[in-house]
Design a protein around this motif. Structure first.
Motif, PDB file in Angstrom:
ATOM      1  N   LEU A 101     -59.970 103.166  58.095  1.00  0.00           N
ATOM      2  CA  LEU A 101     -59.409 103.649  56.835  1.00  0.00           C
ATOM      3  C   LEU A 101     -59.263 105.161  56.821  1.00  0.00           C
ATOM      4  CD1 LEU A 101     -61.158 101.449  54.127  1.00  0.00           C
ATOM      5  CD2 LEU A 101     -59.328 100.874  55.740  1.00  0.00           C
ATOM      6  N   LEU A 128     -63.391 104.414  47.963  1.00  0.00           N
ATOM      7  CA  LEU A 128     -63.596 103.733  49.246  1.00  0.00           C
ATOM      8  C   LEU A 128     -64.361 104.593  50.252  1.00  0.00           C
ATOM      9  CD1 LEU A 128     -60.096 102.049  49.684  1.00  0.00           C
ATOM     10  CD2 LEU A 128     -62.260 100.892  49.206  1.00  0.00           C
ATOM     11  N   ARG A 131     -66.375 102.849  52.813  1.00  0.00           N
ATOM     12  CA  ARG A 131     -65.650 101.914  53.688  1.00  0.00           C
ATOM     13  C   ARG A 131     -64.811 102.648  54.736  1.00  0.00           C
ATOM     14  NH1 ARG A 131     -64.651  97.063  51.057  1.00  0.00           N
ATOM     15  NH2 ARG A 131     -64.183  96.318  53.166  1.00  0.00           N
ATOM     16  N   LEU A 139     -60.235  94.487  54.285  1.00  0.00           N
ATOM     17  CA  LEU A 139     -59.992  94.885  52.906  1.00  0.00           C
ATOM     18  C   LEU A 139     -59.142  93.875  52.151  1.00  0.00           C
ATOM     19  CD1 LEU A 139     -60.965  97.573  54.187  1.00  0.00           C
ATOM     20  CD2 LEU A 139     -59.343  98.749  52.682  1.00  0.00           C
ATOM     21  N   SER A 140     -59.295  93.874  50.836  1.00  0.00           N
ATOM     22  CA  SER A 140     -58.431  93.087  49.958  1.00  0.00           C
ATOM     23  C   SER A 140     -57.112  93.830  49.753  1.00  0.00           C
ATOM     24  CB  SER A 140     -59.109  92.883  48.606  1.00  0.00           C
ATOM     25  OG  SER A 140     -59.217  94.126  47.919  1.00  0.00           O
ATOM     26  N   GLU A 143     -57.619  96.965  47.708  1.00  0.00           N
ATOM     27  CA  GLU A 143     -58.240  98.032  48.494  1.00  0.00           C
ATOM     28  C   GLU A 143     -57.238  98.652  49.462  1.00  0.00           C
ATOM     29  OE1 GLU A 143     -62.831  96.350  48.539  1.00  0.00           O
ATOM     30  OE2 GLU A 143     -61.374  95.601  49.992  1.00  0.00           O
ATOM     31  N   ARG A 146     -55.182 101.059  47.621  1.00  0.00           N
ATOM     32  CA  ARG A 146     -55.932 102.296  47.394  1.00  0.00           C
ATOM     33  C   ARG A 146     -55.854 103.210  48.623  1.00  0.00           C
ATOM     34  NH1 ARG A 146     -59.739 102.308  43.132  1.00  0.00           N
ATOM     35  NH2 ARG A 146     -59.648 100.375  41.928  1.00  0.00           N
ATOM     36  N   VAL A 147     -55.940 102.603  49.799  1.00  0.00           N
ATOM     37  CA  VAL A 147     -55.787 103.388  51.031  1.00  0.00           C
ATOM     38  C   VAL A 147     -54.393 104.008  51.093  1.00  0.00           C
ATOM     39  CG1 VAL A 147     -55.748 103.278  53.556  1.00  0.00           C
ATOM     40  CG2 VAL A 147     -57.469 101.988  52.282  1.00  0.00           C
ATOM     41  N   THR A 173     -55.930  94.059  39.194  1.00  0.00           N
ATOM     42  CA  THR A 173     -55.908  95.044  40.278  1.00  0.00           C
ATOM     43  C   THR A 173     -54.730  95.990  40.115  1.00  0.00           C
ATOM     44  OG1 THR A 173     -56.944  93.454  41.778  1.00  0.00           O
ATOM     45  CG2 THR A 173     -55.851  95.340  42.782  1.00  0.00           C
TER      46      THR A 173
END
Length: 231
Positions: A101, A128, A131, A139-140, A143, A146-147, A173
């Motif tokens: 990530l 994160l 992570r 990741l979901s 997530e 978000r990255v 989400t």
């Protein structure tokens, strides 16, 4: 006087005879402004983003980023401007599966010859930090988005382009991601354009523009947009 982050002047784009997508489109976007562009499928919303991103060229008109006309730059200079000034958030995330990530977030920094330290801070900003050494497969969808937001903002671009950024996410989400995108855009002073079909997503924007008949129309509210679409 502060220069606009983006100016589109008299943009024209057609795909063959009788299929005009943009017909003299004008608009200006200021720093820290977050706008949503809505419209029916096929009217040219993604085409407009591609033109602004330099992935396609208009048939006429010009696009200025930070006061610089992209069409007047050499290929090398245009590439450098896109790399330095733009950040992208895609519906399909487009993270690199073989990178951690923090390595994914650091890509724009590396491309611009910048230290990678801010990547750690951006991962913390999107929740994160713990992570950062994980791989994308762990990741979901939320997530991963978000990255993607962290990667788009890490090099402090002038302009964020988001193409249906919550299309693959569940409503809760999506709500969290849009709040994050808006908050981080405001915090960094970037301007942001989000193309979306979602009224819930558009509600996060400072203003809503509707693409129809080859140009952009101001929608005073989502209710006004829906009323115009129903006519």
């Amino acid at each position: 006087m502060t220069r606009p982050a983006l100016e589109c002047r008299r943009l024209h784009k057609s795909f063959g005879p009788g299929r005009t997508i943009l017909a003299g489109l004008d608009f200006t976007l200021g720093s820290s402004e977050f706008i949503a562009i809505m419209g029916d499928s096929g009217v040219g919303k993604s085409t407009l983003l591609n033109l602004i991103a330099g992935l396609d060229a208009p048939d006429g008109g010009e696009i200025l980023i930070d006061g610089v006309s992209i069409s007047r730059l050499s290929d090398e200079a245009a590439t450098r401007t896109r790399r330095e000034k733009l950040g992208f958030v895609f519906q399909a995330f487009h993270v690199l599966p073989h990178l951690t990530l923090v390595q994914n977030v650091a890509v724009p920094l590396l491309l611009n010859g910048l230290p990678i330290t801010p990547a750690h801070g951006m991962l913390a900003a999107v929740g994160l930090f713990n992570r950062q050494d994980d791989l994308p497969r762990q990741l979901s969808g939320g997530e991963l988005q978000r990255v993607a937001i962290a990667r788009a903002l890490v090099h402090r671009p002038r302009l964020i382009l988001a193409d249906e950024p919550t299309g693959n996410l569940d409503p809760q989400t999506a709500h969290e991601i849009l709040g994050l995108l808006r908050a981080e855009t405001k915090a960094t002073g970037a301007a942001a354009i989000m193309v979306t079909h979602s009224e819930a997503a558009a509600a996060f924007a400072d203003r809503v523009l509707v693409l129809a008949d080859g140009t952009l129309h101001e929608a005073a509210s989502l209710a006004a947009f829906n009323e115009a679409r129903a006519r």
